[in-house]
Design an enzyme around this catalytic site. Structure first.
Site, PDB file in Angstrom:
ATOM      1  N   HIS A 231       3.277   1.392   4.924  1.00 12.32           N
ATOM      2  CA  HIS A 231       2.664   0.074   5.050  1.00 12.32           C
ATOM      3  C   HIS A 231       3.812  -0.932   5.176  1.00 12.32           C
ATOM      4  O   HIS A 231       4.603  -1.085   4.251  1.00 12.32           O
ATOM      5  CB  HIS A 231       1.935  -0.244   3.741  1.00 12.32           C
TER       6      HIS A 231
ATOM      7  N   GLU B 127       2.910   1.239   0.394  1.00 13.30           N
ATOM      8  CA  GLU B 127       1.872   0.223   0.189  1.00 13.30           C
ATOM      9  C   GLU B 127       1.936  -0.374  -1.221  1.00 13.30           C
ATOM     10  O   GLU B 127       1.655  -1.536  -1.426  1.00 13.30           O
ATOM     11  CB  GLU B 127       0.505   0.886   0.395  1.00 13.30           C
TER      12      GLU B 127
ATOM     13  N   TRP C  22      -5.094 -13.949   4.921  1.00 11.22           N
ATOM     14  CA  TRP C  22      -5.346 -12.975   5.995  1.00 11.22           C
ATOM     15  C   TRP C  22      -5.663 -13.757   7.280  1.00 11.22           C
ATOM     16  O   TRP C  22      -4.959 -13.651   8.278  1.00 11.22           O
ATOM     17  CB  TRP C  22      -6.475 -12.015   5.583  1.00 11.22           C
TER      18      TRP C  22
ATOM     19  N   ASP D  67      -1.498  -8.403   6.523  1.00 13.10           N
ATOM     20  CA  ASP D  67      -0.274  -7.605   6.656  1.00 13.10           C
ATOM     21  C   ASP D  67       0.524  -8.087   7.864  1.00 13.10           C
ATOM     22  O   ASP D  67       1.743  -8.239   7.800  1.00 13.10           O
ATOM     23  CB  ASP D  67      -0.608  -6.117   6.842  1.00 13.10           C
TER      24      ASP D  67
ATOM     25  N   ASP E 152      -2.161  -1.577   9.304  1.00  6.38           N
ATOM     26  CA  ASP E 152      -1.712  -1.445   7.923  1.00  6.38           C
ATOM     27  C   ASP E 152      -0.951  -0.150   7.722  1.00  6.38           C
ATOM     28  O   ASP E 152       0.082  -0.108   7.068  1.00  6.38           O
ATOM     29  CB  ASP E 152      -2.890  -1.548   6.951  1.00  6.38           C
TER      30      ASP E 152
ATOM     31  N   ARG F  60      -4.235   7.262   7.110  1.00  7.55           N
ATOM     32  CA  ARG F  60      -5.548   7.529   6.525  1.00  7.55           C
ATOM     33  C   ARG F  60      -6.668   7.021   7.431  1.00  7.55           C
ATOM     34  O   ARG F  60      -6.431   6.568   8.556  1.00  7.55           O
ATOM     35  CB  ARG F  60      -5.633   6.884   5.138  1.00  7.55           C
ATOM     36  N   ASP F  61      -7.885   7.090   6.924  1.00  2.00           N
ATOM     37  CA  ASP F  61      -9.048   6.681   7.711  1.00  2.00           C
ATOM     38  C   ASP F  61      -9.180   5.162   7.698  1.00  2.00           C
ATOM     39  O   ASP F  61     -10.144   4.605   7.200  1.00  2.00           O
ATOM     40  CB  ASP F  61     -10.312   7.335   7.144  1.00  2.00           C
ATOM     41  N   GLU F  62      -8.118   4.512   8.219  1.00  2.00           N
ATOM     42  CA  GLU F  62      -8.104   3.055   8.227  1.00  2.00           C
ATOM     43  C   GLU F  62      -7.352   2.621   9.491  1.00  2.00           C
ATOM     44  O   GLU F  62      -7.977   2.277  10.465  1.00  2.00           O
ATOM     45  CB  GLU F  62      -7.460   2.530   6.936  1.00  2.00           C
TER      46      GLU F  62
HETATM   47  C1  BGC Z   1      -5.241  -2.299   3.582  1.00  2.00           C
HETATM   48  C2  BGC Z   1      -4.310  -3.463   3.492  1.00  2.00           C
HETATM   49  C3  BGC Z   1      -5.070  -4.728   3.417  1.00  2.00           C
HETATM   50  C4  BGC Z   1      -5.869  -4.654   2.177  1.00  2.00           C
HETATM   51  C5  BGC Z   1      -6.666  -5.879   1.916  1.00  2.00           C
HETATM   52  C6  BGC Z   1      -6.095  -2.275   2.375  1.00  2.00           C
HETATM   53  O1  BGC Z   1      -7.018  -1.266   2.441  1.00  2.00           O
HETATM   54  O2  BGC Z   1      -4.570  -1.104   3.741  1.00  2.00           O
HETATM   55  O3  BGC Z   1      -3.129  -3.360   3.988  1.00  2.00           O
HETATM   56  O4  BGC Z   1      -4.358  -5.899   3.587  1.00  2.00           O
HETATM   57  O5  BGC Z   1      -6.711  -3.511   2.189  1.00  2.00           O
HETATM   58  O6  BGC Z   1      -7.716  -5.587   1.165  1.00  2.00           O
END
Ligand code: BGC
Length: 775
Positions: A664, A643, A421, A361, A348, A352-354
């Site tokens: 994003h 995003e 998704w 996506d 994504d 960040r912490d992800e």
């Molecule tokens: C992500 C996304 C994702 C979305 C869905 C976000 O935190 O960055 O790109 O599709 O959450 O909840």
């Protein structure tokens, strides 16, 4: 969950290993100083050729006789490590010497055990295990001359801490000493497969375009938001320190801001050794940034600094250029967002912490990804991760590799099964088939697709889906994530825009996937399954019309996404199509060309408008420069795709950093429409892999001209149009093995090579000049 039958190729390429996975006994666990393992061997003579096969738990960097092996970054890569771990095979003959040789393998925590998942939601440490380790073998002249075993030694490195979100801390004064031994770990070498994705590589470094003082620090602006790291050279006294912090976006008045990193530290700190110029770039991490803030403590001076973007897809395979500078920048922003987010896994965001492989996506972007870069191998690899993460009930994870699968938390539920998704398991293979003509990927994923359809059916009332509103509950959906509701700057007396209900969004996707898998089944020769699924798709379509389409052709929630998706995917019965298109025009005109769609509606919006023949409106929406609109962010100086449509307010105020990434790629999916719609290069199911194209350019007069080029699997494809009054000159170049058909479809006075023509034009390899008039 683990279905090795779905990965025949990767498994078949696995090889017998005689080395063992060894862990450094110097290692103190996650977040503590990094360790190396080292082994020695002697050679009487130097063989003509030598190979190092190597992999790790964690990340590794190898040095043979003090020289770095290869240039790949973040090796061995990121997969569902409990399913597969990549190994690399390097040519090392040129690094071997007669006499004593030494292989040193540096190890970092990486995705294996540094923090995964966002901080406020129970971060996961030690996701795939709490021990780092390495496995390696060197073969020279057909003989294994070194292998990892329990005779190896280990010790601590100058890297005091590293982590994907953390960044890196280094004390260059630490001289690595082999103070400890190693422990052979139980390890199944059957997990090791050749690296399936292209290696992560450096792109050409970027110099700062501006720099200024901020308090006691220097801020460097590299002019481009990237995924990568800063490389710097420093000179000074031992013990002095350099701290490099990163940021994607500054606040008003250039105020330093990286609050959107959330719990990711995303910084590098370096303590000098003090023996002359020292150059450093972190080894086991990367950051998402445009700006670097450098603070020097003690007596030292940074003498050089550059930004090093990294990516698994460093080469661009497609360009689109037109007479509108903001559009050209939007395309470039998408290219950069793909680079930064195609680092081993399509993620994504890189900051960040992800930084997770969100399936929604990835599926909306897959088509664009294939146009802009060769995305075949990385997406195929990703699909293997997705399949490894598929749940026993067929649910596809929200992201993959999925740390939550291995660490269930009571009360958190299962993070899998969202429509839009999970459909990644159907749509991404389909995109790879269309673009690269890869039918194997359809075969490889077919079982997983069917399980996904069974799951969808199980959460429907056969066939309408009414999603579970609880995140983590079975049947939860993200719907049309981030669909704009209120228009920023909206007047008090103006009502909020409509948004699609989750039931309609989910049922539309139920249809999209079922219909597509029915077609895939037919292609694979699975006739009975094709018939069965076609009948299911028909039932979903009929139910959708019953539930969500009024006799007057109004659709569902009256929002842009409802119309765009259902018209694009043929969910509207013939009898209602004209009325539905009329309502679609109305709801888009009501917002004065502003976008009213989120993650799944947006990629469908312009293709749906052009499918309905509303080219004027498609152009208006595309070129709108206000929020929400693609060009707003470009006008605000974006260098990657945001995003959210409203990430920065017109006065420069940054949106709430709780969820506000500036990198994003999802909304960049509009580039697929630029190649297939505007340039008119529509890929065809009847001739996948560029064996056949349907040429149907959407001429947007405000663009002046448009030109697309692409390195297709068959060679270069190009299409370009220029406008002179209402007359269009359309030039197309096709490679060997490619046939294209141009249908006049409402265009007037068609010519080919200057000669008037009627009816469809069938074109072969070479360059063709077509002329036509638009109304
Ligand atoms: C992500 C996304 C994702 C979305 C869905 C976000 O935190 O960055 O790109 O599709 O959450 O909840």
């Amino acid at each position: 969950m683990k279905d090795s039958a779905t990965q025949p190729q990767a498994r078949a390429d696995a090889r017998a290993w005689i080395g063992t996975m060894i862990a450094p006994l110097s290692d103190g666990g996650v977040g503590t100083p990094a360790s190396f393992v080292a082994g020695e061997f002697t050679l009487d003579t130097v063989p003509a050729e030598g190979r190092l096969r190597i992999s790790a738990q964690g990340l590794y960097r190898a040095f043979l006789n003090g020289e770095r092996v290869g240039t790949d970054l973040l090796t061995p890569g990121w997969t569902c490590y409990d399913d597969r771990i990549a190994f690399q095979d390097h040519a090392v003959g040129h690094l071997l010497r007669p006499g004593a040789n030494r292989l040193e393998i540096w190890l970092g925590d990486g995705w294996w055990r540094s923090q995964m998942m966002w901080g406020h939601e129970r971060p996961i440490l030690n996701c795939w295990g709490d021990r780092i380790g390495a496995i390696a073998e060197i073969e020279a002249a057909g003989e294994v001359v070194l292998r990892t075993d329990d005779t190896w030694r280990s010790g601590l490195l100058p890297i005091r801490r590293s982590g994907i979100y953390y960044g890196e801390s280094v004390d260059a004064r630490v001289d690595p000493q082999a103070t400890h031994g190693v422990e052979a770990l139980p390890f199944d070498t059957g997990l090791l497969v050749p690296h399936e994705a292209p290696a992560v590589r450096e792109l050409p470094a970027l110099a700062a375009v501006d720099r200024w003082e901020d308090g006691g620090a220097t801020v460097h602006d590299f002019g481009q938001n990237v995924g990568g790291f800063v490389r710097f050279t420093v000179e000074g006294e031992a013990g002095a320190q350099v701290l490099v912090e990163h940021s994607e976006q500054l606040g008003p008045n250039r105020q330093w801001d990286n609050a959107n990193y959330r719990s990711a530290r995303g910084a590098v700190d370096y303590v000098l050794k003090g023996d002359g110029p020292e150059t450093y770039a972190p080894m086991f991490t990367f950051m998402g940034y445009r700006y670097a803030k450098v603070t020097v403590t003690g007596n030292a001076r940074v003498t050089a600094i550059e930004s090093v973007p990294i990516s698994s897809v460093p080469e661009q395979a497609g360009t689109f250029e037109c007479g509108h500078p903001l559009v050209n920048r939007l395309v470039l922003n998408t290219v950069w967002s793909q680079r930064a987010n195609f680092i081993e896994v399509p993620t994504d965001c890189p900051q960040r912490d992800e930084r997770l492989g969100w399936t929604g996506d990835a599926q909306v972007f897959a088509g664009t990804a294939c146009w802009l870069a060769d995305s075949h191998a990385i997406l195929r690899k990703y699909l293997r991760d997705v399949m490894a993460d598929q749940r026993p009930d067929g649910g596809i994870p929200h992201f993959s590799p999925d740390p939550t699968r291995l660490h269930p938390v009571p009360g958190r539920g299962d993070w899998a099964g969202s429509t839009g998704w999970g459909d990644a398991i159907v749509i991404i293979p389909w995109q790879l088939y269309l673009h690269y003509g890869d039918a194997d990927v359809l075969r490889e994923c077919f079982g997983a697709m069917r399980k996904w359809l069974d799951y969808l059916w199980s959460i429907s009332d056969g066939p309408v889906i009414t999603p579970n509103p609880v995140w983590g509950g079975k049947g939860f959906t993200f719907g049309d994530w981030l669909q704009p509701q209120a228009q920023p700057g909206q007047k008090d007396n103006q009502k909020a825009a409509n948004t699609i209900g989750d039931d309609a969004a989910a049922t539309i996707y139920h249809f999209i996937s079922t219909d597509l898998v029915a077609r895939i089944a037919r292609l694979l020769g699975e006739e009975a399954e094709a018939e069965r699924l076609a009948a299911c798709a028909g039932a979903i379509k009929a139910a959708f019309a019953r539930e969500f389409i009024t006799p007057a052709g109004r659709i569902a929630y009256g929002d842009q996404t409802s119309y765009a998706l259902s018209l694009l995917h043929d969910l509207v019965p013939e009898a209602h199509r004209e009325d539905a298109a009329r309502h679609f025009r109305r709801v888009v005109e009501e917002t004065d060309g502003r976008i009213g769609t989120g993650f799944i509606g947006t990629p469908a919006l312009l293709p749906a408008l052009t499918k309905c023949g509303m080219h004027d409106l498609a152009g208006k929406v595309f070129l709108n420069e206000r929020i929400p609109g693609w060009l707003y962010q470009v006008r605000m100086g974006a260098t990657t795709i945001w995003e959210r449509w409203d990430a920065i307010a017109p006065d420069g105020t940054l949106f709430n950093p709780g969820m506000n990434s500036y990198n994003h790629y999802a909304y960049g999916a509009v580039c697929q429409w630029l190649f297939e719609g505007v340039a008119g290069l529509r890929r065809s199911e009847d001739g996948p892999g560029f064996a056949r194209l349907e040429l149907d350019p959407v001429v947007i007069p405000a663009l002046g001209h448009a030109a697309a080029r692409h390195q297709s699997p068959r060679g270069e494809v190009a299409a370009e149009w220029r406008l002179d009054g209402r007359r269009v000159a359309y030039r197309v170049t096709l490679p060997e093995g490619c046939e294209a058909v141009f249908e006049p479809r409402g265009r007037g006075q068609v010519t080919l090579g200057g000669v008037a023509r009627t009816g469809p034009l069938t074109l072969g390899p070479g360059t063709h000049e077509i002329g036509f008039t638009i109304s």
